[in-house]
Write an enzyme that holds these catalytic residues in place. Structure first.
Site, short mmCIF file in Angstrom:
data_model
loop_
_atom_site.label_atom_id
_atom_site.label_comp_id
_atom_site.label_asym_id
_atom_site.label_seq_id
_atom_site.Cartn_x
_atom_site.Cartn_y
_atom_site.Cartn_z
N ASN A 1 -26.42 129.54 19.60
CA ASN A 1 -25.36 129.23 18.61
C ASN A 1 -25.68 130.00 17.31
OD1 ASN A 1 -23.55 128.36 16.66
ND2 ASN A 1 -23.77 126.23 17.36
N ARG A 37 -22.14 130.54 21.89
CA ARG A 37 -21.01 130.19 21.05
C ARG A 37 -20.51 131.50 20.56
NH1 ARG A 37 -21.30 129.37 14.76
NH2 ARG A 37 -19.00 129.16 14.16
N HIS A 77 -14.22 127.41 14.33
CA HIS A 77 -15.02 126.18 14.25
C HIS A 77 -14.54 125.34 15.35
CE1 HIS A 77 -16.21 126.86 9.93
NE2 HIS A 77 -17.29 127.22 10.78
N ARG A 125 -18.47 133.60 1.58
CA ARG A 125 -17.05 134.15 1.71
C ARG A 125 -16.02 133.37 0.88
NH1 ARG A 125 -16.76 132.60 7.91
NH2 ARG A 125 -18.99 131.68 7.67
N ILE A 160 -23.09 120.54 5.44
CA ILE A 160 -22.74 120.01 4.12
C ILE A 160 -21.82 118.47 4.18
CG2 ILE A 160 -21.21 120.32 1.99
CD1 ILE A 160 -21.93 122.97 2.17
N GLU A 181 -21.98 116.41 6.60
CA GLU A 181 -22.84 115.46 7.19
C GLU A 181 -23.91 114.75 6.18
OE1 GLU A 181 -24.55 116.80 11.06
OE2 GLU A 181 -22.56 117.37 11.48
N ASN A 182 -24.21 115.80 5.26
CA ASN A 182 -25.47 115.51 4.38
C ASN A 182 -25.35 115.42 3.04
OD1 ASN A 182 -27.59 115.48 6.65
ND2 ASN A 182 -26.78 117.52 6.81
N GLU A 215 -22.44 121.20 18.58
CA GLU A 215 -21.73 122.40 19.30
C GLU A 215 -22.49 122.65 20.54
OE1 GLU A 215 -19.73 125.02 15.71
OE2 GLU A 215 -22.00 124.60 15.64
#
Length: 383
Positions: A8, A86, A174, A234, A322, A324-325, A370
Site C-alpha cells: 500500500n 492498493r 480512499h 496538497r 490523524i 485515529e491519533n 486497508e
C-alpha cells in the site's frame, strides 16, 4: 501453506502486510516505511516485537527494496502465491479487484497525471513485486471503485457535457479505507450501517465520504486527489481562477503549478514548517497555529456539506493517521457542531476510544485496515 503479501504505497509512506492465505487471511507481520524522503523509518511488527530502523529511502522505490529485504527472513517455507496492491486511480472501468495483466497496467498508467503522487509508485510496486514473485498472482484494489455509482449530481462538473462522457468527473478516493470501515460497521453495528454516515479519513492525504446503506453518495475528493480537504502537501479545494491566474499572470509553467499544488501546499505551504500534524501541534509558531486553524475549519465545513447530501447524520467516524491519533484535532473539528447533535467526551477522546460521542449523533474512532481488504481480494483471486 501459502502466503499473501499486500503493498500500500501512499504519498509519504509504504505499508505492507504478510498473511497466511485463508478465507479470512491470517496476519503474520506488518509494517511500513514512514516519512519517505530524508528521514525514512522502517517499522516492522512481528507479534509482540516492534523494531524501528532508519533507512535511505528518498523515493518509494527505494522504500520497497528495504521492505523486501526485511521480509526475506520470514518467507522461508511460505511461498507467496498472491500480491495485492492498493491502486489509487481505477478510472471509470475498474470497479472491483482486478488481475494486473499487461493490458490492465497499460490502462492504469494513463491515470498517472491524475494521481502523480501515488499512481506511478503504485504501478512501480506491481512491477517490483512481479520481479520478486514471478509466479504469484498480482491483484489491484482501486481507491476509486467504492465511489462508482454516485448519483449523477455528485459525479459531474458543470462543464460541457462531452467532458463528462470522456471521463472528466468526480471519482472520489480512499475507497479501500471506506470499504473497511463500512464493513466494521455492518458487522458490529448493523442498525447503524443502514444509517447516514460521514467518514473522515484524515492523514497526509485526507478526504471525507457520505455513506448510506454502505454506499458512497458523496465525497470531498473529485477528479483528482487534490480536491476537498487541505492535506499534508496538497491544497484541497481551490478556485480554478487561482490556477488560471498563476498560469496567465504569474507566468508559471503547468508543471510548476502542479508541483506547487501537490507537493508545496496544504499544511506544509500554510505553515512554512512541515506537513506533519504532530510537529505542528507541538509548535508555538503562529503560522503552525494558522495552518491547523484552516485544516479544522475546512473539515468542519465539509462535515456540514456532506450532512446536507445525506439529509442528516447518524454517525461521524474518524480514521486515518490523524483521525485515529490526533485527539486535539478531533476535538477542534467537532467544536460548533452541536447543531448536528455532535459532542464528544474529552476523556474518551484523549484515549482514542472507539465511542467518543455524548450526543445523539454517534462519534467514533475506528482504525482503518486497508491491507486486510486487499488481502481478502487476493484470497478470492487465488481461490
Amino acid at each position: 501453506m501459502s502466503g499473501i503479501l499486500t503493498l500500500n504505497t501512499g504519498s509519504s509512506s509504504l505499508k505492507f502486510g504478510l498473511y497466511r492465505d485463508a478465507p479470512e487471511p491470517d496476519l503474520l507481520l506488518h509494517g511500513q516505511v514512514d516519512e519517505i524522503g530524508d528521514n525514512a523509518l522502517l517499522i516492522l511488527n512481528t507479534g509482540e516485537e516492534r523494531t524501528k530502523q532508519k533507512v535511505a529511502a528518498p523515493k518509494p522505490a527505494a522504500a520497497l527494496e528495504h521492505v523486501m529485504q526485511a521480509l526475506a527472513p520470514h518467507l522461508s517455507g511460505l511461498p507467496i502465491h498472491g500480491v495485492g496492491h492498493r491502486i489509487v486511480h481505477g478510472g471509470m472501468d475498474f470497479t472491483k479487484p482486478t488481475l494486473l495483466t499487461g493490458d490492465v497496467m497499460a490502462a492504469l498508467a494513463r491515470f498517472n497525471p491524475l494521481a502523480p503522487l501515488h499512481q506511478p509508485h503504485n504501478l512501480a510496486g506491481v512491477e517490483a513485486a512481479r520481479t520478486a514473485f514471478p509466479d504469484a498472482v498480482q491483484v489491484g484494489c482501486f481507491d476509486t471503485a467504492f465511489h462508482r455509482g454516485h448519483p449523477w449530481v455528485n459525479d459531474t462538473f458543470a462543464l460541457p457535457r462531452a467532458f463528462y462522457d470522456e471521463g472528466v468527473r468526480r471519482y472520489g478516493f480512499h475507497g479501500v479505507s471506506y470499504e473497511y470501515i463500512t464493513g466494521v460497521i455492518k458487522t458490529t453495528y448493523p442498525d447503524l450501517h443502514k444509517g447516514r454516515l460521514v467518514i473522515a479519513h484524515l492523514g497526509n492525504g485526507a478526504s471525507m465520504c457520505a455513506i448510506t446503506n454502505g454506499k458512497s453518495v458523496g465525497s470531498t475528493m473529485g477528479f483528482s486527489a487534490l480536491d476537498g480537504l487541505p492535506m499534508g502537501t496538497r491544497c484541497g479545494q481551490i478556485d480554478p481562477g487561482v490556477v488560471l491566474y498563476l498560469l496567465t499572470q504569474k507566468g508559471m509553467a503547468p508543471l510548476e503549478v502542479m508541483e506547487m499544488l501537490y507537493s508545496q501546499s496544504g499544511l506544509l505551504g500554510l505553515s512554512g514548517i512541515t506537513s506533519d500534524m504532530r510537529a505542528l501541534l507541538a509548535s508555538d509558531d503562529p503560522q503552525a497555529r494558522e495552518a491547523i486553524d484552516y485544516y479544522v475549519f475546512r473539515a468542519r465545513r465539509e462535515i456540514g456539506a456532506l450532512t446536507a447530501v445525506l439529509g442528516g447524520i447518524d454517525a461521524l467516524i474518524f480514521c486515518g493517521g490523524i483521525g485515529e491519533n490526533a485527539a486535539p484535532i478531533r476535538s477542534r473539528i467537532v467544536e460548533g457542531l452541536e447543531y448536528l447533535n455532535i459532542k464528544i467526551d474529552p476523556a474518551q477522546n484523549l484515549r482514542n476510544a472507539r465511542d467518543i460521542g455524548t450526543g445523539s449523533t454517534r462519534v467514533m474512532v475506528i482504525p482503518t485496515d486497508e491491507e486486510r481488504i486487499i488481502a481478502r481480494a487476493v484470497h478470492a483471486a487465488i481461490s
